[in-house]
Design a protein around this motif. Structure first.
Motif, short mmCIF file in Angstrom:
data_model
loop_
_atom_site.label_atom_id
_atom_site.label_comp_id
_atom_site.label_asym_id
_atom_site.label_seq_id
_atom_site.Cartn_x
_atom_site.Cartn_y
_atom_site.Cartn_z
N SER A 143 0.81 -1.22 0.00
CA SER A 143 0.00 0.00 0.00
C SER A 143 0.84 1.27 0.00
CB SER A 143 -0.94 0.01 1.20
OG SER A 143 -0.19 -0.03 2.42
N THR A 144 2.13 1.16 0.32
CA THR A 144 2.99 2.34 0.39
C THR A 144 3.76 2.59 -0.90
OG1 THR A 144 4.94 1.14 1.23
CG2 THR A 144 3.31 1.90 2.85
N LEU A 145 3.62 1.72 -1.90
CA LEU A 145 4.42 1.82 -3.11
C LEU A 145 3.92 2.90 -4.05
CD1 LEU A 145 5.04 -1.92 -4.09
CD2 LEU A 145 6.47 -0.42 -2.67
N SER A 146 4.84 3.47 -4.81
CA SER A 146 4.48 4.37 -5.90
C SER A 146 3.82 3.58 -7.03
CB SER A 146 5.72 5.07 -6.43
OG SER A 146 6.58 4.13 -7.07
N VAL A 147 3.21 4.28 -7.97
CA VAL A 147 2.57 3.59 -9.10
C VAL A 147 3.60 2.80 -9.90
CG1 VAL A 147 1.29 3.90 -11.25
CG2 VAL A 147 0.70 5.27 -9.25
N GLY A 148 4.77 3.39 -10.12
CA GLY A 148 5.81 2.70 -10.86
C GLY A 148 6.25 1.42 -10.18
N ASN A 149 6.42 1.46 -8.86
CA ASN A 149 6.82 0.26 -8.13
C ASN A 149 5.69 -0.76 -8.06
OD1 ASN A 149 9.45 1.03 -7.69
ND2 ASN A 149 9.07 1.87 -5.65
N LEU A 150 4.45 -0.29 -8.03
CA LEU A 150 3.32 -1.23 -8.08
C LEU A 150 3.31 -2.00 -9.40
CD1 LEU A 150 0.36 0.79 -6.50
CD2 LEU A 150 1.28 -1.39 -5.68
N ARG A 151 3.65 -1.32 -10.49
CA ARG A 151 3.72 -2.01 -11.79
C ARG A 151 4.82 -3.06 -11.78
NH1 ARG A 151 1.44 1.76 -15.42
NH2 ARG A 151 -0.61 2.23 -14.52
N ARG A 152 5.94 -2.71 -11.16
CA ARG A 152 7.03 -3.70 -11.07
C ARG A 152 6.65 -4.86 -10.16
NH1 ARG A 152 12.52 -1.02 -9.68
NH2 ARG A 152 11.41 0.89 -9.16
N LEU A 153 5.88 -4.57 -9.11
CA LEU A 153 5.39 -5.64 -8.24
C LEU A 153 4.45 -6.57 -9.02
CD1 LEU A 153 5.02 -7.09 -5.56
CD2 LEU A 153 3.34 -5.33 -4.91
N GLU A 154 3.61 -6.00 -9.86
CA GLU A 154 2.70 -6.81 -10.67
C GLU A 154 3.50 -7.73 -11.60
OE1 GLU A 154 -1.21 -7.93 -12.15
OE2 GLU A 154 -0.39 -7.13 -10.28
N LEU A 155 4.56 -7.21 -12.20
CA LEU A 155 5.41 -8.04 -13.04
C LEU A 155 6.11 -9.12 -12.21
CD1 LEU A 155 7.04 -5.26 -15.26
CD2 LEU A 155 5.46 -7.05 -16.06
N ALA A 156 6.57 -8.75 -11.03
CA ALA A 156 7.27 -9.71 -10.17
C ALA A 156 6.36 -10.85 -9.74
CB ALA A 156 7.84 -8.99 -8.94
N ARG A 157 5.13 -10.53 -9.37
CA ARG A 157 4.19 -11.59 -8.98
C ARG A 157 3.93 -12.53 -10.15
NH1 ARG A 157 -1.08 -9.68 -5.97
NH2 ARG A 157 -1.35 -8.41 -7.85
N ALA A 158 3.88 -11.97 -11.36
CA ALA A 158 3.62 -12.80 -12.54
C ALA A 158 4.79 -13.73 -12.84
CB ALA A 158 3.31 -11.92 -13.75
N ILE A 159 6.01 -13.21 -12.81
CA ILE A 159 7.14 -14.07 -13.17
C ILE A 159 7.47 -15.07 -12.07
CG2 ILE A 159 8.09 -12.35 -14.74
CD1 ILE A 159 10.30 -11.84 -12.71
N ALA A 160 7.05 -14.77 -10.82
CA ALA A 160 7.23 -15.74 -9.74
C ALA A 160 6.40 -17.00 -9.97
CB ALA A 160 6.87 -15.11 -8.39
N ALA A 161 5.38 -16.90 -10.80
CA ALA A 161 4.54 -18.06 -11.13
C ALA A 161 5.18 -18.95 -12.19
CB ALA A 161 3.16 -17.57 -11.61
N ARG A 162 6.42 -18.65 -12.57
CA ARG A 162 7.23 -19.45 -13.49
C ARG A 162 6.60 -19.61 -14.88
NH1 ARG A 162 8.22 -24.68 -12.35
NH2 ARG A 162 6.08 -24.90 -11.64
N PRO A 163 6.13 -18.56 -15.49
CA PRO A 163 5.52 -18.71 -16.81
C PRO A 163 6.56 -18.93 -17.90
CG PRO A 163 5.70 -16.39 -16.29
CD PRO A 163 6.16 -17.14 -15.06
N ALA A 164 6.12 -19.55 -18.97
CA ALA A 164 6.91 -19.57 -20.20
C ALA A 164 6.56 -18.36 -21.05
CB ALA A 164 6.65 -20.86 -20.98
N LEU A 165 5.33 -17.85 -20.86
CA LEU A 165 4.84 -16.71 -21.62
C LEU A 165 4.22 -15.70 -20.66
CD1 LEU A 165 4.02 -15.36 -24.36
CD2 LEU A 165 1.89 -16.66 -24.21
N LEU A 166 4.66 -14.44 -20.76
CA LEU A 166 4.12 -13.36 -19.94
C LEU A 166 3.37 -12.38 -20.82
CD1 LEU A 166 3.94 -11.62 -17.32
CD2 LEU A 166 6.14 -10.61 -18.00
N LEU A 167 2.11 -12.11 -20.45
CA LEU A 167 1.30 -11.10 -21.11
C LEU A 167 1.36 -9.85 -20.24
CD1 LEU A 167 -1.86 -13.28 -21.92
CD2 LEU A 167 0.15 -12.90 -23.38
N ALA A 168 2.00 -8.79 -20.73
CA ALA A 168 2.16 -7.56 -19.96
C ALA A 168 1.23 -6.50 -20.53
CB ALA A 168 3.61 -7.08 -20.01
#
Length: 247
Positions: A143-168
């Motif tokens: 809740s304390t993150l900037s918008v830019g860091n929230l976007r990076r968090l969203e990417l991090a949560r996605a790649i932590a799921a070990r995808p072969a394909l990421l839809l950004a």
């Protein structure tokens, strides 16, 4: 964490995909093959059908016609959880983390889900923190993150799921130039780990920087497909989307 699989076949193949909503055809006979290990950007004006295309790939909506193949397997009509288990992850434009959990814990949740198979959730969490450059905020509440860091968090949560394909989905929307540059650097780094990226984005400079290939859709149809240099000098693209020559 994700070694690329050497293969000559597309990792994703959209075959004459069409989506109709009563009298509206949102996607009309779109066929795209995505080369593994690359960043492909899909661009177009508002209402062109970009989000619908992502929804069709990830199983949020079903096509009226056509097929979606992932690593040679027909995934048309499969539910979203089954598609995620096969190895497709989606990072949304509007991040919705668990606000009171730390950045690290949010990513750890992502590492518990996603592609099937053995995994080390803590190692995946650390890897995602590193790739997305979120180490300094690992213990901060989301809740304390900037918008830019929230976007990076969203990417991090996605790649932590070990995808072969990421839809950004529009990760740079509303960001300043510095934040956009950071996101593009992260996406490029994600691709080096063996994850194929399909990016929907309006920021043309960002698309130029990171994309091996650009596909332009307008009114649900593909109107251009090629390198950024070729696509953004196409008169049809300039007329439909840019208005003037891209710089």
């Amino acid at each position: 964490m994700n070694a690329p699989v050497q293969t000559s076949q597309p990792i994703l193949s959209l075959q004459s995909i069409t989506k109709r909503y009563k009298g509206l055809t949102a996607i009309n006979q779109v066929s795209i093959d995505i080369e593994p290990g690359t960043v492909t950007s899909i661009v177009g004006p508002n209402g062109a059908g970009k989000s619908t295309l992502f929804n069709l790939i990830s199983g949020y909506v079903q096509p009226s016609e056509g097929r979606v193949l992932f690593q040679g397997q027909d995934i048309t009509g499969k539910p979203t959880y089954a598609i995620a288990q096969l190895g497709i992850a989606r990072a949304f434009q509007i991040a919705k983390p668990f606000p009171e959990l730390s950045v690290q814990r949010n990513i750890h949740v992502g590492a518990l889900f996603g592609r099937t198979g053995p995994r080390d959730p803590q190692a995946l969490t650390e890897h995602a923190l590193d790739i997305c450059r979120l180490g300094p905020w690992r213990d901060a509440a989301a809740s304390t993150l900037s918008v830019g860091n929230l976007r990076r968090l969203e990417l991090a949560r996605a790649i932590a799921a070990r995808p072969a394909l990421l839809l950004a989905d529009e990760p740079c929307a509303g960001l300043n130039e510095t934040e956009t540059g950071e996101i593009i650097e992260v996406i490029a780094q994600i691709c080096t780990t063996g994850i194929t990226v399909v990016l929907v984005e309006h920021d043309i400079k960002a698309v130029r920087r990171v994309s091996k290939r650009v596909v332009v859709i307008e009114a649900g149809r593909t109107i251009a497909d090629g390198t950024a240099e070729t696509v953004f000098s196409d008169p049809a693209v300039i007329t439909a989307y840019l208005g003037t020559t891209a710089t």
